[in-house]
Design a protein around this motif. Structure first.
Motif, PDB file in Angstrom:
ATOM      1  N   GLU A  80     -26.733  15.326 -14.808  1.00 19.10           N
ATOM      2  CA  GLU A  80     -26.634  14.719 -16.137  1.00 19.10           C
ATOM      3  C   GLU A  80     -25.683  13.526 -16.127  1.00 19.10           C
ATOM      4  OE1 GLU A  80     -26.335  16.024 -20.823  1.00 19.10           O
ATOM      5  OE2 GLU A  80     -25.282  17.247 -19.332  1.00 19.10           O
ATOM      6  N   ALA A  81     -24.708  13.538 -15.210  1.00 13.99           N
ATOM      7  CA  ALA A  81     -23.807  12.385 -15.076  1.00 13.99           C
ATOM      8  C   ALA A  81     -24.589  11.148 -14.622  1.00 13.99           C
ATOM      9  CB  ALA A  81     -22.686  12.703 -14.091  1.00 13.99           C
ATOM     10  N   ILE A  82     -25.729  11.357 -13.960  1.00 14.82           N
ATOM     11  CA  ILE A  82     -26.594  10.250 -13.542  1.00 14.82           C
ATOM     12  C   ILE A  82     -27.480   9.833 -14.711  1.00 14.82           C
ATOM     13  CG2 ILE A  82     -28.483   9.600 -11.983  1.00 14.82           C
ATOM     14  CD1 ILE A  82     -27.202  11.660  -9.979  1.00 14.82           C
ATOM     15  N   SER A  83     -28.205  10.804 -15.271  1.00 15.82           N
ATOM     16  CA  SER A  83     -29.068  10.528 -16.424  1.00 15.82           C
ATOM     17  C   SER A  83     -29.650  11.832 -16.943  1.00 15.82           C
ATOM     18  CB  SER A  83     -30.221   9.577 -16.047  1.00 15.82           C
ATOM     19  OG  SER A  83     -31.149  10.224 -15.202  1.00 15.82           O
ATOM     20  N   LEU A  84     -30.154  11.788 -18.151  1.00 17.34           N
ATOM     21  CA  LEU A  84     -30.823  12.953 -18.728  1.00 17.34           C
ATOM     22  C   LEU A  84     -32.102  13.264 -17.944  1.00 17.34           C
ATOM     23  CD1 LEU A  84     -30.899  15.123 -20.907  1.00 17.34           C
ATOM     24  CD2 LEU A  84     -32.016  13.469 -22.418  1.00 17.34           C
ATOM     25  N   LEU A  85     -32.798  12.237 -17.493  1.00 16.57           N
ATOM     26  CA  LEU A  85     -33.985  12.438 -16.675  1.00 16.57           C
ATOM     27  C   LEU A  85     -33.630  13.190 -15.390  1.00 16.57           C
ATOM     28  CD1 LEU A  85     -36.972  11.988 -15.953  1.00 16.57           C
ATOM     29  CD2 LEU A  85     -36.299   9.757 -15.019  1.00 16.57           C
ATOM     30  N   ALA A  86     -32.548  12.789 -14.743  1.00 13.95           N
ATOM     31  CA  ALA A  86     -32.109  13.466 -13.513  1.00 13.95           C
ATOM     32  C   ALA A  86     -31.799  14.932 -13.792  1.00 13.95           C
ATOM     33  CB  ALA A  86     -30.887  12.756 -12.934  1.00 13.95           C
ATOM     34  N   MET A  87     -31.138  15.204 -14.917  1.00 14.44           N
ATOM     35  CA  MET A  87     -30.825  16.589 -15.275  1.00 14.44           C
ATOM     36  C   MET A  87     -32.110  17.407 -15.467  1.00 14.44           C
ATOM     37  SD  MET A  87     -29.337  18.413 -18.591  1.00 14.44           S
ATOM     38  CE  MET A  87     -31.044  18.566 -19.044  1.00 14.44           C
ATOM     39  N   CYS A  88     -33.087  16.837 -16.136  1.00 16.02           N
ATOM     40  CA  CYS A  88     -34.353  17.541 -16.359  1.00 16.02           C
ATOM     41  C   CYS A  88     -35.081  17.786 -15.032  1.00 16.02           C
ATOM     42  CB  CYS A  88     -35.241  16.754 -17.322  1.00 16.02           C
ATOM     43  SG  CYS A  88     -34.644  16.746 -19.030  1.00 16.02           S
ATOM     44  N   LEU A  89     -35.027  16.821 -14.130  1.00 13.68           N
ATOM     45  CA  LEU A  89     -35.646  17.003 -12.812  1.00 13.68           C
ATOM     46  C   LEU A  89     -35.002  18.161 -12.073  1.00 13.68           C
ATOM     47  CD1 LEU A  89     -36.087  13.266 -11.811  1.00 13.68           C
ATOM     48  CD2 LEU A  89     -37.919  14.966 -11.895  1.00 13.68           C
ATOM     49  N   VAL A  90     -33.683  18.231 -12.101  1.00 15.66           N
ATOM     50  CA  VAL A  90     -32.977  19.331 -11.433  1.00 15.66           C
ATOM     51  C   VAL A  90     -33.364  20.663 -12.076  1.00 15.66           C
ATOM     52  CG1 VAL A  90     -30.689  20.366 -11.090  1.00 15.66           C
ATOM     53  CG2 VAL A  90     -31.064  17.947 -10.556  1.00 15.66           C
ATOM     54  N   PHE A  91     -33.333  20.710 -13.384  1.00 17.36           N
ATOM     55  CA  PHE A  91     -33.676  21.940 -14.111  1.00 17.36           C
ATOM     56  C   PHE A  91     -35.064  22.445 -13.714  1.00 17.36           C
ATOM     57  CE2 PHE A  91     -35.515  23.860 -18.051  1.00 17.36           C
ATOM     58  CZ  PHE A  91     -34.726  24.996 -18.095  1.00 17.36           C
ATOM     59  N   LEU A  92     -36.037  21.562 -13.698  1.00 15.90           N
ATOM     60  CA  LEU A  92     -37.416  21.969 -13.430  1.00 15.90           C
ATOM     61  C   LEU A  92     -37.666  22.371 -11.978  1.00 15.90           C
ATOM     62  CD1 LEU A  92     -39.289  19.372 -15.652  1.00 15.90           C
ATOM     63  CD2 LEU A  92     -39.143  21.857 -16.008  1.00 15.90           C
ATOM     64  N   GLN A  93     -36.739  22.051 -11.081  1.00 14.10           N
ATOM     65  CA  GLN A  93     -36.907  22.422  -9.676  1.00 14.10           C
ATOM     66  C   GLN A  93     -36.204  23.726  -9.315  1.00 14.10           C
ATOM     67  OE1 GLN A  93     -36.782  18.950  -6.774  1.00 14.10           O
ATOM     68  NE2 GLN A  93     -35.783  18.089  -8.583  1.00 14.10           N
ATOM     69  N   TYR A  94     -35.549  24.361 -10.271  1.00 18.02           N
ATOM     70  CA  TYR A  94     -34.822  25.589  -9.980  1.00 18.02           C
ATOM     71  C   TYR A  94     -35.819  26.676  -9.562  1.00 18.02           C
ATOM     72  CZ  TYR A  94     -31.205  29.147 -10.417  1.00 18.02           C
ATOM     73  OH  TYR A  94     -30.299  30.149 -10.156  1.00 18.02           O
ATOM     74  N   ARG A 121     -25.871  23.927 -22.533  1.00 15.64           N
ATOM     75  CA  ARG A 121     -25.242  23.073 -23.563  1.00 15.64           C
ATOM     76  C   ARG A 121     -23.949  23.695 -24.089  1.00 15.64           C
ATOM     77  NH1 ARG A 121     -26.277  17.753 -24.189  1.00 15.64           N
ATOM     78  NH2 ARG A 121     -25.576  17.968 -26.328  1.00 15.64           N
ATOM     79  N   SER A 122     -23.906  25.008 -24.221  1.00 16.11           N
ATOM     80  CA  SER A 122     -22.676  25.636 -24.720  1.00 16.11           C
ATOM     81  C   SER A 122     -21.564  25.549 -23.682  1.00 16.11           C
ATOM     82  CB  SER A 122     -22.923  27.078 -25.144  1.00 16.11           C
ATOM     83  OG  SER A 122     -23.088  27.916 -24.033  1.00 16.11           O
ATOM     84  N   LEU A 123     -21.904  25.674 -22.407  1.00 20.92           N
ATOM     85  CA  LEU A 123     -20.890  25.622 -21.353  1.00 20.92           C
ATOM     86  C   LEU A 123     -20.319  24.225 -21.143  1.00 20.92           C
ATOM     87  CD1 LEU A 123     -22.548  27.887 -18.620  1.00 20.92           C
ATOM     88  CD2 LEU A 123     -20.533  28.429 -20.014  1.00 20.92           C
ATOM     89  N   PHE A 124     -21.171  23.212 -21.127  1.00 19.35           N
ATOM     90  CA  PHE A 124     -20.725  21.878 -20.740  1.00 19.35           C
ATOM     91  C   PHE A 124     -20.552  20.911 -21.906  1.00 19.35           C
ATOM     92  CE2 PHE A 124     -22.376  23.680 -16.859  1.00 19.35           C
ATOM     93  CZ  PHE A 124     -21.384  23.339 -15.954  1.00 19.35           C
ATOM     94  N   HIS A 125     -21.085  21.263 -23.078  1.00 21.93           N
ATOM     95  CA  HIS A 125     -20.978  20.372 -24.235  1.00 21.93           C
ATOM     96  C   HIS A 125     -20.402  21.071 -25.463  1.00 21.93           C
ATOM     97  CE1 HIS A 125     -23.115  17.061 -22.270  1.00 21.93           C
ATOM     98  NE2 HIS A 125     -23.852  18.002 -21.715  1.00 21.93           N
ATOM     99  N   ARG A 126     -20.088  22.354 -25.292  1.00 26.53           N
ATOM    100  CA  ARG A 126     -19.516  23.153 -26.377  1.00 26.53           C
ATOM    101  C   ARG A 126     -20.411  23.206 -27.625  1.00 26.53           C
ATOM    102  NH1 ARG A 126     -16.253  25.097 -23.064  1.00 26.53           N
ATOM    103  NH2 ARG A 126     -14.332  24.106 -22.472  1.00 26.53           N
ATOM    104  N   ASP A 127     -21.730  23.085 -27.409  1.00 26.19           N
ATOM    105  CA  ASP A 127     -22.680  23.173 -28.515  1.00 26.19           C
ATOM    106  C   ASP A 127     -22.849  24.633 -28.922  1.00 26.19           C
ATOM    107  OD1 ASP A 127     -23.156  20.464 -28.384  1.00 26.19           O
ATOM    108  OD2 ASP A 127     -25.226  20.629 -27.679  1.00 26.19           O
ATOM    109  N   ASP A 128     -22.997  24.862 -30.217  1.00 25.95           N
ATOM    110  CA  ASP A 128     -23.420  26.189 -30.644  1.00 25.95           C
ATOM    111  C   ASP A 128     -24.948  26.250 -30.498  1.00 25.95           C
ATOM    112  OD1 ASP A 128     -24.539  24.853 -32.842  1.00 25.95           O
ATOM    113  OD2 ASP A 128     -23.043  25.579 -34.256  1.00 25.95           O
ATOM    114  N   GLU A 129     -25.536  27.401 -30.764  1.00 24.48           N
ATOM    115  CA  GLU A 129     -26.974  27.562 -30.539  1.00 24.48           C
ATOM    116  C   GLU A 129     -27.803  26.582 -31.361  1.00 24.48           C
ATOM    117  OE1 GLU A 129     -30.494  30.951 -30.678  1.00 24.48           O
ATOM    118  OE2 GLU A 129     -28.402  31.583 -30.749  1.00 24.48           O
ATOM    119  N   ASP A 130     -27.433  26.385 -32.638  1.00 23.86           N
ATOM    120  CA  ASP A 130     -28.194  25.466 -33.488  1.00 23.86           C
ATOM    121  C   ASP A 130     -28.152  24.041 -32.962  1.00 23.86           C
ATOM    122  OD1 ASP A 130     -28.931  27.529 -35.184  1.00 23.86           O
ATOM    123  OD2 ASP A 130     -27.302  27.156 -36.611  1.00 23.86           O
TER     124      ASP A 130
END
Length: 163
Positions: A80-94, A121-130
């Motif tokens: 995600e530090a590279i880009s949102l696209l990069a983060m999605c690519l990593v996620f989908l390859q798990y 999102r909660s771990l790295f951005h402190r987002d709640d579920e909503d």
């Protein structure tokens, strides 16, 4: 769901094929420039993941322990530090996610994916579920996610042609 032995063999074949493709492919022939980054292309190739111990039914009934997915979350954060696209690519390859998508009901697989993204999102951005659900539903995320999916489909189609 496939037997543990079959899952393990499938994971080993996928890992060796990924390594073979990575070694044998020229970087100039990548489907998308972001895949030239080794953190993004096959990010879990060197991570030991025993798919034979993965029990999706247990996760459906009891939820999942976020610590079991720390390798995914750390890789997503770096990407995600590279880009949102990069983060999605990593996620989908798990590999666990690939297994769930391939072998489980689409609705259950989607719920699992949503759960992983919400925890991330909660771990790295402190987002709640909503807030996390709102982010997942945003046009920005959806565009990056869909583009990542298309990139991986093209990459995998090229790998199948070469095999």
């Amino acid at each position: 769901m496939a037997s543990p032995d079959k899952q393990k063999k499938r994971a080993q074949r996928a890992k060796s094929k990924a390594k073979q493709n990575r070694i044998g492919k020229p970087k100039a022939n990548v489907v998308h420039p972001v895949l030239a980054n080794p953190l993004i292309d096959e990010p879990f190739d060197d991570v030991e993941i025993d798919l034979s111990t993965f029990d999706f039914k247990d996760i459906e009934e009891n939820g999942f322990d976020p610590s079991h997915f720390d390798d995914l979350f750390q890789a997503m954060n770096k990407a995600e530090a590279i880009s949102l696209l990069a983060m999605c690519l990593v996620f989908l390859q798990y590999p666990v996610l690939e297994l769930v998508v391939a072998e489980e009901d689409p609705e259950a697989a989607t719920d699992f994916m949503m759960g992983l993204l919400i925890v991330y999102r909660s771990l790295f951005h402190r987002d709640d579920e909503d807030a996390a659900v709102q982010w997942i539903g945003s046009e920005t995320f959806q565009t990056a996610y869909n583009e990542a999916s298309e990139i991986l489909q093209k990459r995998n189609a090229r790998a199948d042609v070469r095999a």
